[in-house]
Scaffold this motif. Structure first.
Motif, mmCIF file in Angstrom:
data_model
loop_
_atom_site.group_PDB
_atom_site.id
_atom_site.type_symbol
_atom_site.label_atom_id
_atom_site.label_comp_id
_atom_site.label_asym_id
_atom_site.label_seq_id
_atom_site.Cartn_x
_atom_site.Cartn_y
_atom_site.Cartn_z
ATOM 1 N N SER A 38 28.652 55.512 33.070
ATOM 2 C CA SER A 38 29.100 56.927 33.311
ATOM 3 C C SER A 38 30.696 56.769 34.213
ATOM 4 C CB SER A 38 28.301 57.779 34.139
ATOM 5 O OG SER A 38 27.136 58.015 33.428
ATOM 6 N N ILE A 39 31.389 55.876 33.815
ATOM 7 C CA ILE A 39 32.836 55.745 34.346
ATOM 8 C C ILE A 39 33.707 56.560 33.959
ATOM 9 C CG2 ILE A 39 34.832 54.192 34.516
ATOM 10 C CD1 ILE A 39 32.091 53.072 35.870
ATOM 11 N N GLU A 40 34.407 57.121 34.896
ATOM 12 C CA GLU A 40 35.662 58.448 34.828
ATOM 13 C C GLU A 40 36.776 57.827 34.904
ATOM 14 O OE1 GLU A 40 33.421 62.216 36.074
ATOM 15 O OE2 GLU A 40 33.263 60.535 37.623
ATOM 16 N N GLN A 41 37.020 56.815 35.576
ATOM 17 C CA GLN A 41 38.474 56.272 35.893
ATOM 18 C C GLN A 41 38.268 54.788 36.173
ATOM 19 O OE1 GLN A 41 40.308 57.168 39.812
ATOM 20 N NE2 GLN A 41 42.044 57.800 38.726
ATOM 21 N N LEU A 42 39.339 54.056 35.418
ATOM 22 C CA LEU A 42 39.645 52.658 35.673
ATOM 23 C C LEU A 42 40.731 52.364 36.574
ATOM 24 C CD1 LEU A 42 39.117 51.787 31.576
ATOM 25 C CD2 LEU A 42 37.496 51.749 33.421
ATOM 26 N N VAL A 43 40.355 51.426 37.136
ATOM 27 C CA VAL A 43 41.579 50.554 37.900
ATOM 28 C C VAL A 43 41.712 49.175 37.199
ATOM 29 C CG1 VAL A 43 42.036 49.380 40.114
ATOM 30 C CG2 VAL A 43 40.712 51.604 39.959
ATOM 31 N N LEU A 44 42.850 48.825 36.762
ATOM 32 C CA LEU A 44 43.305 47.803 35.875
ATOM 33 C C LEU A 44 44.283 46.819 36.602
ATOM 34 C CD1 LEU A 44 44.125 50.277 32.896
ATOM 35 C CD2 LEU A 44 42.212 48.744 33.062
ATOM 36 N N CYS A 45 44.104 45.712 36.333
ATOM 37 C CA CYS A 45 44.863 44.769 36.954
ATOM 38 C C CYS A 45 44.717 43.326 35.991
ATOM 39 C CB CYS A 45 44.407 44.073 38.189
ATOM 40 S SG CYS A 45 42.858 43.221 38.310
ATOM 41 N N GLY A 46 45.571 42.114 36.039
ATOM 42 C CA GLY A 46 45.345 41.197 35.037
ATOM 43 C C GLY A 46 46.863 40.590 34.581
ATOM 44 N N MET A 47 46.602 39.840 33.503
ATOM 45 C CA MET A 47 47.712 39.071 32.874
ATOM 46 C C MET A 47 47.695 39.127 31.550
ATOM 47 S SD MET A 47 46.847 35.528 35.205
ATOM 48 C CE MET A 47 46.755 35.670 37.048
ATOM 49 N N MET A 48 48.739 39.143 30.926
ATOM 50 C CA MET A 48 50.023 39.412 30.745
ATOM 51 C C MET A 48 50.370 40.703 30.625
ATOM 52 S SD MET A 48 51.855 36.566 28.473
ATOM 53 C CE MET A 48 51.211 36.657 26.996
ATOM 54 N N ILE A 49 51.219 41.270 31.511
ATOM 55 C CA ILE A 49 51.680 42.752 31.652
ATOM 56 C C ILE A 49 52.320 43.112 30.455
ATOM 57 C CG2 ILE A 49 53.707 42.198 32.860
ATOM 58 C CD1 ILE A 49 51.431 45.217 33.220
ATOM 59 N N HIS A 50 52.802 42.390 29.761
ATOM 60 C CA HIS A 50 53.686 42.699 28.509
ATOM 61 C C HIS A 50 52.841 42.868 27.181
ATOM 62 C CE1 HIS A 50 54.417 38.528 28.214
ATOM 63 N NE2 HIS A 50 54.491 38.824 26.861
ATOM 64 N N MET A 51 51.492 42.366 27.351
ATOM 65 C CA MET A 51 50.605 42.539 26.236
ATOM 66 C C MET A 51 49.494 43.110 26.499
ATOM 67 S SD MET A 51 51.987 40.720 23.633
ATOM 68 C CE MET A 51 50.832 40.241 22.483
#
Length: 183
Positions: free
Chosen positions: A106-119
């Motif tokens: 029941s996720i409503e919002q995602l916090v995103l991070c990681g590698m490669m930003i341009h892909m």
């Protein structure tokens, strides 16, 4: 609003000893670890996205290789709500069970991070917005590399800034510390 952390492609091949090194991987990793610790303390789900390539001659992320493994400092804890989602395309949702897992929690919002930003970070962030997840993108928990276009080298910092600027139309773009302090 129930949140989940999505850590995209923080894998060995992107680090200095790997086959496709990016810039500032250690400082990026520090901020990813801050987010991981925060989500663990709050007992919120974490999704580790792992990009693999089945072609044994691929330039990096060959399935089953050390380079394709998630960085050892980030490994999920089995008894927590932490999941590895394997993907074969830049978009973490495309031909994976990520959407199904998010719905089960029941996720409503995602916090995103990681590698490669341009892909992979870019395509996943845009799609998360289109799916209605109101993404929060942690800019200092993402990295990239120098790119070339039209016989011009664009520094990783220029690429990072350009993509972060563009993604403000799809996500709230903030630092790891600002995100943690918001709570």
């Amino acid at each position: 609003m129930k949140q989940a952390l999505v850590i995209i492609d923080v894998q060995n091949d992107y680090f200095p000893e790997g086959k496709f090194a990016l810039v500032n991987t250690e400082s990026t990793l520090k901020n990813v670890l801050k987010l991981q610790q925060y989500f663990r303390l709050k007992q919120l789900p974490i999704y580790y996205i792992q990009h693999t390539k089945s072609d044994p001659n691929a330039n990096f992320f060959v399935k089953g290789s050390n380079g394709a493994e998630i960085h050892s400092s980030l490994l999920p804890i089995k008894d927590l709500r932490e999941y590895i989602i394997e993907k074969n395309f830049p978009n973490s949702f495309y031909q994976t069970n990520l959407q199904q897992k998010l719905q089960q929690e029941s996720i409503e919002q995602l916090v995103l991070c990681g590698m490669m930003i341009h892909m992979c970070v870019d395509s996943t962030t845009r799609y998360a917005c289109e799916l209605g997840y109101q993404p929060i993108l942690i800019h200092n928990a993402c990295t990239t590399r120098d790119l070339e276009f039209n016989d011009q080298i664009l520094s990783a910092q220029m690429v990072h800034s350009g993509f972060m600027s563009a993604l403000t139309g799809f996500a709230s773009v903030i630092s790891a510390d600002a995100f943690i302090q918001m709570k």
